[in-house]
Design a protein around this motif. Sequence first.
Motif, PDB file in Angstrom:
ATOM      1  N   ARG A   1       0.362  -7.309  -0.738  1.00 36.03           N
ATOM      2  CA  ARG A   1      -0.142  -6.717   0.495  1.00 36.03           C
ATOM      3  C   ARG A   1       0.778  -5.656   1.076  1.00 36.03           C
ATOM      4  N   THR A   2       2.060  -5.951   1.161  1.00 39.83           N
ATOM      5  CA  THR A   2       2.977  -5.062   1.861  1.00 39.83           C
ATOM      6  C   THR A   2       3.895  -4.331   0.885  1.00 39.83           C
ATOM      7  N   VAL A   3       4.602  -3.355   1.414  1.00 35.83           N
ATOM      8  CA  VAL A   3       5.570  -2.609   0.612  1.00 35.83           C
ATOM      9  C   VAL A   3       6.566  -3.552  -0.051  1.00 35.83           C
ATOM     10  N   ALA A   4       6.999  -4.566   0.679  1.00 39.09           N
ATOM     11  CA  ALA A   4       8.018  -5.485   0.167  1.00 39.09           C
ATOM     12  C   ALA A   4       7.516  -6.349  -0.989  1.00 39.09           C
ATOM     13  N   ASP A   5       6.212  -6.467  -1.155  1.00 38.88           N
ATOM     14  CA  ASP A   5       5.655  -7.287  -2.229  1.00 38.88           C
ATOM     15  C   ASP A   5       5.755  -6.619  -3.590  1.00 38.88           C
ATOM     16  N   PHE A   6       5.968  -5.329  -3.626  1.00 39.34           N
ATOM     17  CA  PHE A   6       5.933  -4.572  -4.879  1.00 39.34           C
ATOM     18  C   PHE A   6       7.331  -4.148  -5.316  1.00 39.34           C
ATOM     19  N   GLY A   7       7.607  -4.328  -6.617  1.00 39.88           N
ATOM     20  CA  GLY A   7       8.939  -4.045  -7.118  1.00 39.88           C
ATOM     21  C   GLY A   7       9.097  -2.724  -7.828  1.00 39.88           C
ATOM     22  N   ALA A   8       7.996  -2.098  -8.190  1.00 41.54           N
ATOM     23  CA  ALA A   8       8.072  -0.828  -8.915  1.00 41.54           C
ATOM     24  C   ALA A   8       7.255   0.225  -8.184  1.00 41.54           C
ATOM     25  N   TRP A   9       7.838   1.410  -8.067  1.00 44.67           N
ATOM     26  CA  TRP A   9       7.210   2.499  -7.324  1.00 44.67           C
ATOM     27  C   TRP A   9       7.322   3.806  -8.081  1.00 44.67           C
TER      28      TRP A   9
END
Length: 125
Positions: free
Chosen positions: A107-115
């Motif tokens: 859901r949030t930015v913090a949930d994702f590890g790769a950008w």
Amino acid sequence: QVQLVESGGGSVQAGGSLRLSCAASAYTYGSICMAWFRQPPGRERERVASIFTGSRGTYYADSVKGRFTISQDNAKSAVYLQMNSLKPEDTGMYYCAAKFFGSVYCRTVADFGAWGQGTQVTVSS
């Protein structure tokens, strides 16, 4: 470290369409979920759309429902965002994000590890 590379951004007039692409360096079938976020000028990054790799369940922000479509092609390790009927308020930097480890919360930015590095979308009225 998974690398994501976005492409397809540009400048369009209101009512136009763009298709964003995100190429991943890792097999996307191994991901929990993938998403597109956008960051308008002077504002926080917000989730626009996301897709669960297993169930293919999708989420769309209210502001883009009916206009944007997220899709994933695991054979090409890619995720796409088809954007139709674009509005000036869709302007911003668009980022691809992927989650390969951890919980099923996507859901949030913090949930994702790769950008990815982002691709600019500018919609003029």
